[in-house]
Design a protein around this motif. Structure first.
Motif, PDB file in Angstrom:
ATOM      1  N   GLN A 125     -23.363  -4.177  -5.477  1.00  0.00           N
ATOM      2  CA  GLN A 125     -23.186  -5.121  -4.689  1.00  0.00           C
ATOM      3  C   GLN A 125     -24.222  -6.371  -4.674  1.00  0.00           C
ATOM      4  N   SER A 126     -24.836  -6.178  -5.711  1.00  0.00           N
ATOM      5  CA  SER A 126     -25.514  -7.503  -6.131  1.00  0.00           C
ATOM      6  C   SER A 126     -24.638  -8.638  -6.604  1.00  0.00           C
ATOM      7  N   SER A 127     -23.445  -8.115  -7.084  1.00  0.00           N
ATOM      8  CA  SER A 127     -22.398  -8.937  -7.573  1.00  0.00           C
ATOM      9  C   SER A 127     -21.572  -9.700  -6.482  1.00  0.00           C
ATOM     10  N   PRO A 128     -21.060 -10.850  -6.386  1.00  0.00           N
ATOM     11  CA  PRO A 128     -20.118 -11.294  -5.448  1.00  0.00           C
ATOM     12  C   PRO A 128     -18.806 -11.202  -5.645  1.00  0.00           C
ATOM     13  N   PHE A 129     -18.609 -10.266  -6.723  1.00  0.00           N
ATOM     14  CA  PHE A 129     -17.067  -9.970  -7.153  1.00  0.00           C
ATOM     15  C   PHE A 129     -16.094  -9.518  -5.947  1.00  0.00           C
ATOM     16  N   ILE A 130     -16.957  -8.939  -4.949  1.00  0.00           N
ATOM     17  CA  ILE A 130     -15.868  -8.572  -3.753  1.00  0.00           C
ATOM     18  C   ILE A 130     -16.762  -8.872  -2.673  1.00  0.00           C
ATOM     19  N   GLU A 131     -16.117  -9.488  -1.440  1.00  0.00           N
ATOM     20  CA  GLU A 131     -16.865 -10.041  -0.410  1.00  0.00           C
ATOM     21  C   GLU A 131     -17.128  -8.675   0.386  1.00  0.00           C
ATOM     22  N   TRP A 132     -18.535  -8.404   0.405  1.00  0.00           N
ATOM     23  CA  TRP A 132     -18.960  -6.746   1.073  1.00  0.00           C
ATOM     24  C   TRP A 132     -19.181  -6.876   2.402  1.00  0.00           C
ATOM     25  N   PRO A 133     -18.615  -5.984   2.872  1.00  0.00           N
ATOM     26  CA  PRO A 133     -18.427  -4.627   2.625  1.00  0.00           C
ATOM     27  C   PRO A 133     -16.852  -4.531   2.204  1.00  0.00           C
ATOM     28  N   TYR A 134     -16.802  -3.548   1.292  1.00  0.00           N
ATOM     29  CA  TYR A 134     -15.497  -3.063   1.090  1.00  0.00           C
ATOM     30  C   TYR A 134     -14.935  -2.703   2.171  1.00  0.00           C
ATOM     31  N   ARG A 135     -13.687  -3.101   2.449  1.00  0.00           N
ATOM     32  CA  ARG A 135     -12.751  -3.095   3.640  1.00  0.00           C
ATOM     33  C   ARG A 135     -11.216  -2.710   3.252  1.00  0.00           C
ATOM     34  N   GLU A 136     -10.682  -1.704   4.045  1.00  0.00           N
ATOM     35  CA  GLU A 136      -9.364  -1.211   4.080  1.00  0.00           C
ATOM     36  C   GLU A 136      -8.908  -1.314   5.381  1.00  0.00           C
ATOM     37  N   GLY A 137      -7.643  -0.949   5.666  1.00  0.00           N
ATOM     38  CA  GLY A 137      -6.881  -0.716   6.753  1.00  0.00           C
ATOM     39  C   GLY A 137      -5.505  -0.070   6.499  1.00  0.00           C
ATOM     40  N   LEU A 138      -5.005   0.653   7.753  1.00  0.00           N
ATOM     41  CA  LEU A 138      -3.775   1.280   7.896  1.00  0.00           C
ATOM     42  C   LEU A 138      -3.157   0.816   9.116  1.00  0.00           C
ATOM     43  N   ARG A 139      -1.747   0.881   9.115  1.00  0.00           N
ATOM     44  CA  ARG A 139      -1.125   0.691  10.283  1.00  0.00           C
ATOM     45  C   ARG A 139      -1.577   2.207  11.098  1.00  0.00           C
ATOM     46  N   LEU A 140      -1.224   1.968  12.266  1.00  0.00           N
ATOM     47  CA  LEU A 140      -1.895   3.129  13.180  1.00  0.00           C
ATOM     48  C   LEU A 140      -0.841   4.529  12.928  1.00  0.00           C
ATOM     49  N   ASP A 141       0.456   4.452  12.698  1.00  0.00           N
ATOM     50  CA  ASP A 141       1.255   5.396  12.677  1.00  0.00           C
ATOM     51  C   ASP A 141       0.990   6.342  11.050  1.00  0.00           C
ATOM     52  N   GLU A 142       0.547   5.066  10.050  1.00  0.00           N
ATOM     53  CA  GLU A 142       0.061   5.615   8.838  1.00  0.00           C
ATOM     54  C   GLU A 142      -1.194   6.503   8.926  1.00  0.00           C
ATOM     55  N   ALA A 143      -2.132   5.922   9.866  1.00  0.00           N
ATOM     56  CA  ALA A 143      -3.333   6.743  10.013  1.00  0.00           C
ATOM     57  C   ALA A 143      -2.938   8.193  10.579  1.00  0.00           C
ATOM     58  N   MET A 144      -2.246   8.107  11.631  1.00  0.00           N
ATOM     59  CA  MET A 144      -1.841   9.469  12.247  1.00  0.00           C
ATOM     60  C   MET A 144      -1.058  10.544  11.506  1.00  0.00           C
ATOM     61  N   HIS A 145      -0.454  10.011  10.343  1.00  0.00           N
ATOM     62  CA  HIS A 145       0.394  10.801   9.622  1.00  0.00           C
ATOM     63  C   HIS A 145      -0.561  12.123   9.230  1.00  0.00           C
ATOM     64  N   PRO A 146       0.033  13.234   9.300  1.00  0.00           N
ATOM     65  CA  PRO A 146      -0.439  14.410   8.796  1.00  0.00           C
ATOM     66  C   PRO A 146      -1.098  14.424   7.500  1.00  0.00           C
ATOM     67  N   LEU A 147      -0.401  13.628   6.418  1.00  0.00           N
ATOM     68  CA  LEU A 147      -1.047  13.479   4.972  1.00  0.00           C
ATOM     69  C   LEU A 147      -2.050  12.987   4.788  1.00  0.00           C
ATOM     70  N   THR A 148      -2.562  11.926   5.657  1.00  0.00           N
ATOM     71  CA  THR A 148      -3.859  11.210   5.800  1.00  0.00           C
ATOM     72  C   THR A 148      -5.114  11.880   6.207  1.00  0.00           C
ATOM     73  N   ILE A 149      -5.785  11.889   5.318  1.00  0.00           N
ATOM     74  CA  ILE A 149      -7.073  13.040   5.454  1.00  0.00           C
ATOM     75  C   ILE A 149      -8.336  12.197   5.552  1.00  0.00           C
ATOM     76  N   LEU A 150      -9.552  12.449   5.924  1.00  0.00           N
ATOM     77  CA  LEU A 150     -10.891  12.338   5.618  1.00  0.00           C
ATOM     78  C   LEU A 150     -11.400  13.330   4.748  1.00  0.00           C
ATOM     79  N   ALA A 151     -11.885  13.015   3.698  1.00  0.00           N
ATOM     80  CA  ALA A 151     -12.203  13.967   2.594  1.00  0.00           C
ATOM     81  C   ALA A 151     -13.740  13.952   2.364  1.00  0.00           C
TER      82      ALA A 151
END
Length: 238
Positions: A125-151
């Motif tokens: 994170q000392s490098s500006p390679f990515i604008e921190w924090p690392y961010r991601e996102g899902l459409r709500l129906d993708e997030a609610m899909h039974p295959l989507t897990i928090l591991a």
């Protein structure tokens, strides 16, 4: 227990390969950097901030999340955009269960995620390679899909630091960079959120990034893949 409904055919990847060949740019840009550098991460105590279009916003200790979430093993094939893949036995729980417990409001259309920002523990994170924090996102129906897990683990053990300890997203039908690691914030929002790789290189990394063998990446084919651990002459598989 392993859930027989969520298993991919084929042998699982050697744990040494799964824990030593990683993308986790907070610890460096080489595939071996996370295993070498992630020992500095302190995954405990840990909490996740849940906010936005929810009935019960707040910061939730990880132990409270896990106390309400029965863990199970799921064996998923996990694919990177460079067309390498692994078969990994993840330990986790459905994201939908957590979202249902905090109460998703009608205005929510997307789920946004953020990774920890702690440069003293995450040297990348000392490098500006990515604008921190690392961010991601899902459409709500993708997030609610039974295959989507928090591991929270691999191979029956707690999640290694280099693989996203203590809690990460796993979305098996998307490329690996969508499965954000070391999550500290989950936000329910009404507009498509910004995501790290889409911000960095939108011509190559779209918001959805579903694995589709019929659609080539701008720089390589996605019609076949290379299994990690198969060796230099292991070839590619459809």
């Amino acid at each position: 227990p392993a859930d027989a409904a969520f298993r991919v055919d084929g042998p699982t990847t050697d744990p040494k390969d799964v824990t030593s060949y990683n993308n986790f740019y907070e610890f460096g840009t080489d595939k071996t950097d996370p295993a070498e550098n992630a020992h500095t991460l302190r995954p405990s105590p840990w909490s996740v901030r849940i906010d936005g279009e929810v009935d019960k916003p707040g910061r939730v200790p990880l132990e409270d999340i896990l106390a309400a979430a029965p863990l199970e093993e799921r064996i998923y094939r996990f694919r990177c955009v460079e067309a390498w893949s692994m078969i990994v036995p993840w330990i986790g729980f459905e994201l939908a269960g957590l979202l249902n417990r905090v109460g998703v409001q009608p205005g929510a259309q997307f789920v946004a995620f953020e990774t920890l920002v702690r440069p003293e523990e995450m040297p990348g994170q000392s490098s500006p390679f990515i604008e921190w924090p690392y961010r991601e996102g899902l459409r709500l129906d993708e997030a609610m899909h039974p295959l989507t897990i928090l591991a929270t683990g691999l191979y029956g053990e707690p999640m290694p630091k280099q693989n996203g300890a203590p809690i990460r997203l796993v979305v098996p039908w998307k490329y690996g960079f969508k499965s954000i690691k070391s999550i500290v914030r989950i936000s329910l929002v009404d507009k498509m959120p910004q995501t790290a790789w889409n911000m960095l290189q939108p011509s190559e990394y779209g918001f959805y990034s579903n694995v589709n063998p019929a659609v080539a990446h701008p720089r390589w084919s996605q019609a076949s893949e290379r299994r990690i651990g198969s060796g230099l002459f292991g070839g590619r598989q459809d």
